[in-house]
Design a protein around this motif. Structure first.
Motif, PDB file in Angstrom:
ATOM      1  N   MET A 166      -6.498  43.401  99.228  1.00 11.79           N
ATOM      2  CA  MET A 166      -7.646  43.028  98.405  1.00 11.79           C
ATOM      3  C   MET A 166      -7.153  42.499  97.070  1.00 11.79           C
ATOM      4  SD  MET A 166      -9.681  46.409  97.040  1.00 11.79           S
ATOM      5  CE  MET A 166     -10.237  46.694  98.695  1.00 11.79           C
ATOM      6  N   LYS A 167      -7.760  41.399  96.634  1.00 15.08           N
ATOM      7  CA  LYS A 167      -7.318  40.748  95.403  1.00 15.08           C
ATOM      8  C   LYS A 167      -8.436  40.721  94.362  1.00 15.08           C
ATOM      9  CE  LYS A 167      -4.802  37.082  95.506  1.00 15.08           C
ATOM     10  NZ  LYS A 167      -4.413  35.672  95.768  1.00 15.08           N
ATOM     11  N   ILE A 168      -8.075  41.172  93.172  1.00 15.40           N
ATOM     12  CA  ILE A 168      -9.056  41.263  92.087  1.00 15.40           C
ATOM     13  C   ILE A 168      -8.551  40.457  90.899  1.00 15.40           C
ATOM     14  CG2 ILE A 168     -10.280  42.849  90.534  1.00 15.40           C
ATOM     15  CD1 ILE A 168      -9.685  45.090  92.612  1.00 15.40           C
ATOM     16  N   LEU A 169      -9.446  39.695  90.266  1.00 20.46           N
ATOM     17  CA  LEU A 169      -9.094  38.940  89.065  1.00 20.46           C
ATOM     18  C   LEU A 169      -9.827  39.523  87.858  1.00 20.46           C
ATOM     19  CD1 LEU A 169      -7.788  36.545  87.573  1.00 20.46           C
ATOM     20  CD2 LEU A 169      -9.753  35.147  88.267  1.00 20.46           C
ATOM     21  N   LEU A 170      -9.058  39.891  86.846  1.00 23.10           N
ATOM     22  CA  LEU A 170      -9.628  40.415  85.608  1.00 23.10           C
ATOM     23  C   LEU A 170      -9.489  39.353  84.525  1.00 23.10           C
ATOM     24  CD1 LEU A 170      -8.014  44.011  85.565  1.00 23.10           C
ATOM     25  CD2 LEU A 170     -10.121  43.236  86.697  1.00 23.10           C
ATOM     26  N   TYR A 183      -8.457  51.961  93.588  1.00 27.61           N
ATOM     27  CA  TYR A 183      -7.866  51.064  94.587  1.00 27.61           C
ATOM     28  C   TYR A 183      -6.385  50.868  94.286  1.00 27.61           C
ATOM     29  CZ  TYR A 183     -12.731  50.140  95.673  1.00 27.61           C
ATOM     30  OH  TYR A 183     -14.046  50.293  96.017  1.00 27.61           O
ATOM     31  N   PRO A 184      -5.578  51.887  94.593  1.00 27.30           N
ATOM     32  CA  PRO A 184      -4.156  51.836  94.242  1.00 27.30           C
ATOM     33  C   PRO A 184      -3.386  50.686  94.894  1.00 27.30           C
ATOM     34  CG  PRO A 184      -4.646  53.792  95.585  1.00 27.30           C
ATOM     35  CD  PRO A 184      -5.946  53.177  95.226  1.00 27.30           C
ATOM     36  N   LYS A 185      -3.872  50.175  96.002  1.00 27.51           N
ATOM     37  CA  LYS A 185      -3.145  49.109  96.690  1.00 27.51           C
ATOM     38  C   LYS A 185      -3.655  47.709  96.336  1.00 27.51           C
ATOM     39  CE  LYS A 185      -1.971  51.952 100.702  1.00 27.51           C
ATOM     40  NZ  LYS A 185      -2.364  52.222 102.106  1.00 27.51           N
ATOM     41  N   ALA A 186      -4.655  47.629  95.485  1.00 25.68           N
ATOM     42  CA  ALA A 186      -5.234  46.321  95.138  1.00 25.68           C
ATOM     43  C   ALA A 186      -4.229  45.447  94.400  1.00 25.68           C
ATOM     44  CB  ALA A 186      -6.472  46.522  94.284  1.00 25.68           C
ATOM     45  N   HIS A 187      -4.283  44.147  94.681  1.00 24.68           N
ATOM     46  CA  HIS A 187      -3.464  43.189  93.939  1.00 24.68           C
ATOM     47  C   HIS A 187      -4.326  42.701  92.777  1.00 24.68           C
ATOM     48  CE1 HIS A 187      -0.177  42.857  96.872  1.00 24.68           C
ATOM     49  NE2 HIS A 187      -1.114  43.131  97.740  1.00 24.68           N
ATOM     50  N   ILE A 188      -3.924  43.050  91.577  1.00 25.65           N
ATOM     51  CA  ILE A 188      -4.727  42.709  90.406  1.00 25.65           C
ATOM     52  C   ILE A 188      -4.052  41.606  89.608  1.00 25.65           C
ATOM     53  CG2 ILE A 188      -5.772  43.589  88.287  1.00 25.65           C
ATOM     54  CD1 ILE A 188      -5.836  46.375  89.611  1.00 25.65           C
ATOM     55  N   SER A 189      -4.780  40.498  89.414  1.00 24.02           N
ATOM     56  CA  SER A 189      -4.292  39.398  88.588  1.00 24.02           C
ATOM     57  C   SER A 189      -5.103  39.386  87.300  1.00 24.02           C
ATOM     58  CB  SER A 189      -4.477  38.062  89.306  1.00 24.02           C
ATOM     59  OG  SER A 189      -3.749  38.049  90.508  1.00 24.02           O
ATOM     60  N   THR A 190      -4.505  38.858  86.232  1.00 24.22           N
ATOM     61  CA  THR A 190      -5.214  38.827  84.961  1.00 24.22           C
ATOM     62  C   THR A 190      -5.200  37.429  84.358  1.00 24.22           C
ATOM     63  OG1 THR A 190      -3.232  39.434  83.683  1.00 24.22           O
ATOM     64  CG2 THR A 190      -4.593  41.241  84.488  1.00 24.22           C
ATOM     65  N   GLU A 223     -19.567  54.447  85.829  1.00 21.91           N
ATOM     66  CA  GLU A 223     -20.337  53.206  85.968  1.00 21.91           C
ATOM     67  C   GLU A 223     -19.525  52.181  86.768  1.00 21.91           C
ATOM     68  OE1 GLU A 223     -22.687  49.928  83.152  1.00 21.91           O
ATOM     69  OE2 GLU A 223     -21.284  51.322  82.216  1.00 21.91           O
ATOM     70  N   LEU A 224     -18.225  52.198  86.550  1.00 18.24           N
ATOM     71  CA  LEU A 224     -17.338  51.240  87.228  1.00 18.24           C
ATOM     72  C   LEU A 224     -17.220  51.514  88.724  1.00 18.24           C
ATOM     73  CD1 LEU A 224     -15.172  48.932  87.004  1.00 18.24           C
ATOM     74  CD2 LEU A 224     -13.495  50.746  86.562  1.00 18.24           C
ATOM     75  N   GLN A 225     -17.052  52.770  89.075  1.00 19.74           N
ATOM     76  CA  GLN A 225     -16.770  53.144  90.474  1.00 19.74           C
ATOM     77  C   GLN A 225     -17.815  52.640  91.481  1.00 19.74           C
ATOM     78  OE1 GLN A 225     -17.986  55.605  92.762  1.00 19.74           O
ATOM     79  NE2 GLN A 225     -16.323  55.232  94.208  1.00 19.74           N
ATOM     80  N   PRO A 226     -19.121  52.880  91.236  1.00 18.23           N
ATOM     81  CA  PRO A 226     -20.102  52.393  92.226  1.00 18.23           C
ATOM     82  C   PRO A 226     -20.172  50.874  92.322  1.00 18.23           C
ATOM     83  CG  PRO A 226     -21.212  53.448  90.359  1.00 18.23           C
ATOM     84  CD  PRO A 226     -19.752  53.706  90.200  1.00 18.23           C
ATOM     85  N   VAL A 227     -19.881  50.191  91.220  1.00 21.44           N
ATOM     86  CA  VAL A 227     -19.890  48.719  91.253  1.00 21.44           C
ATOM     87  C   VAL A 227     -18.725  48.216  92.107  1.00 21.44           C
ATOM     88  CG1 VAL A 227     -19.625  46.612  89.864  1.00 21.44           C
ATOM     89  CG2 VAL A 227     -21.067  48.483  89.040  1.00 21.44           C
ATOM     90  N   MET A 231     -19.465  48.888  95.759  1.00 19.63           N
ATOM     91  CA  MET A 231     -20.465  47.976  96.310  1.00 19.63           C
ATOM     92  C   MET A 231     -19.826  46.657  96.780  1.00 19.63           C
ATOM     93  SD  MET A 231     -23.890  46.416  94.519  1.00 19.63           S
ATOM     94  CE  MET A 231     -24.593  48.056  94.326  1.00 19.63           C
ATOM     95  N   TYR A 232     -18.882  46.151  95.992  1.00 18.59           N
ATOM     96  CA  TYR A 232     -18.318  44.837  96.315  1.00 18.59           C
ATOM     97  C   TYR A 232     -16.981  44.880  97.055  1.00 18.59           C
ATOM     98  CZ  TYR A 232     -22.128  43.179  93.501  1.00 18.59           C
ATOM     99  OH  TYR A 232     -23.381  42.954  93.025  1.00 18.59           O
ATOM    100  N   LEU A 233     -16.291  46.003  96.992  1.00 21.03           N
ATOM    101  CA  LEU A 233     -14.980  46.093  97.644  1.00 21.03           C
ATOM    102  C   LEU A 233     -14.965  47.062  98.816  1.00 21.03           C
ATOM    103  CD1 LEU A 233     -12.697  46.203  94.474  1.00 21.03           C
ATOM    104  CD2 LEU A 233     -13.045  44.256  95.993  1.00 21.03           C
ATOM    105  N   GLY A 234     -15.955  47.912  98.885  1.00 21.57           N
ATOM    106  CA  GLY A 234     -15.979  48.925  99.930  1.00 21.57           C
ATOM    107  C   GLY A 234     -15.011  50.045  99.595  1.00 21.57           C
ATOM    108  N   ASP A 235     -14.688  50.851 100.600  1.00 19.32           N
ATOM    109  CA  ASP A 235     -13.800  51.972 100.372  1.00 19.32           C
ATOM    110  C   ASP A 235     -12.359  51.501 100.189  1.00 19.32           C
ATOM    111  OD1 ASP A 235     -15.763  53.962 100.497  1.00 19.32           O
ATOM    112  OD2 ASP A 235     -15.753  53.853 102.688  1.00 19.32           O
ATOM    113  N   SER A 236     -11.612  52.262  99.432  1.00 22.64           N
ATOM    114  CA  SER A 236     -10.200  51.967  99.218  1.00 22.64           C
ATOM    115  C   SER A 236      -9.441  52.098 100.529  1.00 22.64           C
ATOM    116  CB  SER A 236      -9.619  52.948  98.196  1.00 22.64           C
ATOM    117  OG  SER A 236      -8.254  52.707  98.024  1.00 22.64           O
ATOM    118  N   SER A 237      -8.429  51.263 100.698  1.00 22.39           N
ATOM    119  CA  SER A 237      -7.603  51.385 101.898  1.00 22.39           C
ATOM    120  C   SER A 237      -6.148  51.130 101.557  1.00 22.39           C
ATOM    121  CB  SER A 237      -8.064  50.403 102.973  1.00 22.39           C
ATOM    122  OG  SER A 237      -7.976  49.085 102.489  1.00 22.39           O
TER     123      SER A 237
END
Ligand SMILES: [Mg+2]
Length: 123
Positions: A1-5, A24-31, A110-114, A117-123
């Motif tokens: 999963m890829k997230i852009l901040l 989401y410890p395995k998420a690929h986070i770009s900034t 507030e962050l967690q449910p958002v 909603m869009y990423l589903g459960d962590s994997s």
């Protein structure tokens, strides 16, 4: 999963990244330091979720969401992260095309449910 901040203040960026990593410890986070940088990245990279600040130099959050929706034509869920989440601004954010908003300072509760909603459960 890829997230852009997208956020111009380094401290806020680090805090948000660390919070997301908890869920989401395995998420690929770009900034990206502003909307313009994010816009360039979005031309070539696909993300599962975008979280964007509103007040930024070069291109602000409103400029970015306009590019995302009207030029890049991306369906990527985009969350506004804003310090001025008063009622009028919330409606303005949704009308501009943001899928949701969270207010700064960011509350994990507030962050967690958002994210969920869009990423589903962590994997
Ligand atoms: Mg800012």
């Amino acid at each position: 999963m890829k997230i852009l901040l997208v956020e111009d203040e380094e401290f806020n960026l680090v805090v948000l990244e660390e919070m997301i990593k908890i869920f989401y410890p395995k998420a690929h986070i770009s900034t990206a330091a502003n909307g313009k940088v994010a816009y360039e990245m979005l031309k070539t990279e696909i993300f599962d979720l975008i979280l964007s600040d509103i007040n930024m130099p070069e291109m602000d959050g409103y400029g970015l969401i306009e590019k995302i929706k009207k030029e890049l034509l991306l369906q990527t869920p985009t969350i506004a992260v804003t310090a001025f989440a008063i009622q009028g601004d919330k409606e303005k954010l949704l009308l501009a095309g943001f899928d949701a908003y969270i207010s700064k300072p960011i509350d994990m509760n507030e962050l967690q449910p958002v994210l969920q909603m869009y990423l589903g459960d962590s994997s």
